[in-house]
Design a protein around this motif. Structure first.
Motif, mmCIF file in Angstrom:
data_model
loop_
_atom_site.group_PDB
_atom_site.id
_atom_site.type_symbol
_atom_site.label_atom_id
_atom_site.label_comp_id
_atom_site.label_asym_id
_atom_site.label_seq_id
_atom_site.Cartn_x
_atom_site.Cartn_y
_atom_site.Cartn_z
ATOM 1 N N LEU A 98 -4.904 5.562 -8.089
ATOM 2 C CA LEU A 98 -3.568 5.033 -8.718
ATOM 3 C C LEU A 98 -3.099 3.599 -8.108
ATOM 4 C CD1 LEU A 98 -1.449 8.405 -8.699
ATOM 5 C CD2 LEU A 98 -2.394 7.163 -10.758
ATOM 6 N N THR A 99 -3.385 3.592 -6.843
ATOM 7 C CA THR A 99 -3.021 2.078 -5.961
ATOM 8 C C THR A 99 -3.901 1.235 -6.821
ATOM 9 O OG1 THR A 99 -2.221 3.259 -3.799
ATOM 10 C CG2 THR A 99 -2.706 1.042 -3.794
ATOM 11 N N VAL A 100 -5.161 1.310 -6.605
ATOM 12 C CA VAL A 100 -6.074 0.516 -7.282
ATOM 13 C C VAL A 100 -5.613 -0.008 -8.772
ATOM 14 C CG1 VAL A 100 -8.444 0.052 -8.000
ATOM 15 C CG2 VAL A 100 -8.040 1.229 -6.090
ATOM 16 N N GLU A 101 -5.286 0.896 -9.631
ATOM 17 C CA GLU A 101 -4.929 0.844 -10.994
ATOM 18 C C GLU A 101 -3.492 -0.142 -10.950
ATOM 19 O OE1 GLU A 101 -4.382 4.734 -12.763
ATOM 20 O OE2 GLU A 101 -6.421 5.097 -12.828
ATOM 21 N N CYS A 102 -2.523 0.079 -9.971
ATOM 22 C CA CYS A 102 -1.464 -0.641 -10.125
ATOM 23 C C CYS A 102 -1.667 -2.299 -9.775
ATOM 24 C CB CYS A 102 -0.280 -0.007 -9.057
ATOM 25 S SG CYS A 102 0.394 1.447 -9.648
ATOM 26 N N GLU A 129 0.839 -1.187 0.142
ATOM 27 C CA GLU A 129 -0.005 -0.028 -0.061
ATOM 28 C C GLU A 129 0.860 1.393 0.018
ATOM 29 O OE1 GLU A 129 -2.990 -0.443 -0.482
ATOM 30 O OE2 GLU A 129 -3.310 -2.401 0.290
ATOM 31 N N ASP A 130 0.304 2.345 -0.269
ATOM 32 C CA ASP A 130 0.796 3.702 -0.350
ATOM 33 C C ASP A 130 1.577 4.206 1.048
ATOM 34 O OD1 ASP A 130 0.016 3.728 -3.168
ATOM 35 O OD2 ASP A 130 -1.616 5.378 -2.734
ATOM 36 N N ALA A 131 0.737 3.566 1.969
ATOM 37 C CA ALA A 131 1.300 4.085 3.342
ATOM 38 C C ALA A 131 2.407 3.398 3.808
ATOM 39 C CB ALA A 131 0.218 3.925 4.321
ATOM 40 N N GLU A 132 2.541 2.116 3.124
ATOM 41 C CA GLU A 132 3.546 1.273 3.454
ATOM 42 C C GLU A 132 4.918 1.547 2.680
ATOM 43 O OE1 GLU A 132 1.710 -3.318 4.474
ATOM 44 O OE2 GLU A 132 1.350 -2.526 2.310
ATOM 45 N N LEU A 133 4.699 2.047 1.588
ATOM 46 C CA LEU A 133 5.952 2.359 0.829
ATOM 47 C C LEU A 133 6.398 3.813 1.402
ATOM 48 C CD1 LEU A 133 4.880 1.774 -2.729
ATOM 49 C CD2 LEU A 133 6.356 0.694 -1.356
ATOM 50 N N ASN A 183 -12.676 1.735 -10.502
ATOM 51 C CA ASN A 183 -11.413 1.878 -9.683
ATOM 52 C C ASN A 183 -11.663 3.122 -8.410
ATOM 53 O OD1 ASN A 183 -10.293 0.219 -11.357
ATOM 54 N ND2 ASN A 183 -9.133 1.835 -12.371
ATOM 55 N N ARG A 184 -12.615 3.983 -8.870
ATOM 56 C CA ARG A 184 -12.973 4.987 -7.994
ATOM 57 C C ARG A 184 -13.588 4.299 -6.935
ATOM 58 N NH1 ARG A 184 -15.579 10.697 -9.818
ATOM 59 N NH2 ARG A 184 -13.551 10.721 -10.569
ATOM 60 N N ASP A 185 -14.760 3.553 -7.177
ATOM 61 C CA ASP A 185 -15.478 2.991 -6.022
ATOM 62 C C ASP A 185 -14.515 2.197 -5.126
ATOM 63 O OD1 ASP A 185 -17.705 4.316 -6.988
ATOM 64 O OD2 ASP A 185 -18.388 2.547 -8.065
ATOM 65 N N MET A 186 -13.864 1.259 -5.699
ATOM 66 C CA MET A 186 -12.785 0.486 -5.035
ATOM 67 C C MET A 186 -11.753 1.222 -4.225
ATOM 68 S SD MET A 186 -11.837 -2.686 -7.480
ATOM 69 C CE MET A 186 -11.680 -1.920 -9.041
ATOM 70 N N ALA A 187 -11.337 2.487 -4.535
ATOM 71 C CA ALA A 187 -10.456 3.254 -3.960
ATOM 72 C C ALA A 187 -11.162 3.813 -2.505
ATOM 73 C CB ALA A 187 -9.909 4.318 -4.710
ATOM 74 N N GLU A 188 -12.382 4.097 -2.803
ATOM 75 C CA GLU A 188 -12.989 4.865 -1.560
ATOM 76 C C GLU A 188 -13.427 3.419 -0.781
ATOM 77 O OE1 GLU A 188 -16.547 6.704 -3.296
ATOM 78 O OE2 GLU A 188 -15.608 8.173 -4.346
ATOM 79 N N LEU A 189 -13.832 2.630 -1.129
ATOM 80 C CA LEU A 189 -14.371 1.467 -0.334
ATOM 81 C C LEU A 189 -13.097 0.843 0.449
ATOM 82 C CD1 LEU A 189 -16.612 -0.782 0.693
ATOM 83 C CD2 LEU A 189 -15.417 -2.049 -1.258
ATOM 84 N N LEU A 190 -11.699 0.779 -0.089
ATOM 85 C CA LEU A 190 -10.865 0.288 0.668
ATOM 86 C C LEU A 190 -9.714 1.358 1.209
ATOM 87 C CD1 LEU A 190 -9.758 -2.397 -2.360
ATOM 88 C CD2 LEU A 190 -11.030 -2.776 0.043
ATOM 89 N N SER A 191 -10.451 2.416 1.060
ATOM 90 C CA SER A 191 -9.466 3.765 1.529
ATOM 91 C C SER A 191 -8.235 3.559 1.298
ATOM 92 C CB SER A 191 -9.356 3.753 3.357
ATOM 93 O OG SER A 191 -10.734 3.729 3.778
ATOM 94 N N ILE A 192 -8.003 3.564 -0.287
ATOM 95 C CA ILE A 192 -6.448 3.841 -0.869
ATOM 96 C C ILE A 192 -6.623 4.613 -2.181
ATOM 97 C CG2 ILE A 192 -5.754 1.494 -0.156
ATOM 98 C CD1 ILE A 192 -6.550 0.244 -2.893
#
Length: 247
Positions: free
Chosen positions: A215-219, A124-128, A203-212
């Motif tokens: 861009l992370t979803v796309e990767c 995840e972004d936070a981990e990086l 992708n936007r829905d998944m990003a909001e649901l997973l709190s990421i």
């Protein structure tokens, strides 16, 4: 730290995260790394981009950098080769691998070449961000799954020399072995995203649901496509169901 936090090996000298050179040919990943760096305080104006080994060498000859974030598989060669070249020509620039490549040969080759860290794109972004901050403070961050493999190898072969070095040019181009199970090939986060894809979420829905971030979803999605050898959402869902990855 959480269970997903990054492990650090023996401390090295502090590293300047700015100016930063990102060596990555995937536009989505480049933007993701910009986002991660911004999150830990790196000024966008201090970030340069190279999409190949040749472009990176050209930039390194024109301006100074504190750190280079290097992918392994690049269009004109191996990131391992670039790291070895950096150690010879620009030893003051610290190199950190951020890649999806995770074979033992590639990992050892990159570390021997001079990389002070080896991080995986699937995190995840936070981990990086935590890993890069650790490197800035003098740590040598290694993804925990890789660190465990290195420790297992050392434990299994006490007093033995390290595995025979693989030429950097070969390490960067060598393909990962075919996984015995697609279930094992996908990370828990990738399996979750695949499940959401099968439900028709954007992708936007998944990003909001997973709190990421999106861009992370796309990767993650690109990694899923690569691992399943597909080129679309429809194909990914079909293959996932075919191999029992979805209920």
């Amino acid at each position: 730290m959480t269970s997903a936090a990054f492990a650090s090996i023996e401390a090295v000298h502090p590293v300047a995260l700015s100016p930063t050179l990102i060596v990555e040919d995937d536009p989505a990943m480049r933007e993701r790394l910009r986002f991660v760096l911004a999150g830990i305080g790196v000024d966008a104006r201090q970030i340069a981009i190279a999409d190949s080994v040749g472009a990176a060498r050209e930039l390194l000859g024109k301006q100074p950098f504190g750190i280079a974030l290097v992918d392994i598989g690049l269009p004109d060669g191996s990131g391992v080769d670039l790291i070895a070249w950096l150690q010879h020509r620009h030893p003051d620039v610290s190199a950190v691998v951020i890649s999806a490549w995770r074979t033992d040969e590639t990992i050892f080759a990159a570390l021997r070449a001079g990389a002070i860290g080896y991080l995986l794109k699937e995190r995840e972004d936070a981990e990086l961000g935590v890993a890069l901050r650790s490197i800035e403070q003098g740590g040598a961050s290694i993804d925990p799954s890789i660190a465990r493999r290195i420790l297992s190898w050392v434990t299994a072969q006490p007093g033995s020399p390290q595995p025979e070095a693989v030429p950097p040019s070969e390490a960067g181009r060598a393909a990962d072995p075919v996984p015995t199970s697609l279930t094992a090939a996908l990370s828990p986060r990738e399996r979750k995203i695949l499940e959401l894809v099968s439900q028709g979420l954007s992708n936007r829905d998944m990003a909001e649901l997973l709190s990421i971030s999106r861009l992370t979803v796309e990767c993650h999605t690109k990694n899923i496509y690569r691992k399943l050898a597909v080129n679309s959402r429809t194909e990914a869902v079909y293959q996932a169901r075919k191999h029992g990855l979805l209920d």
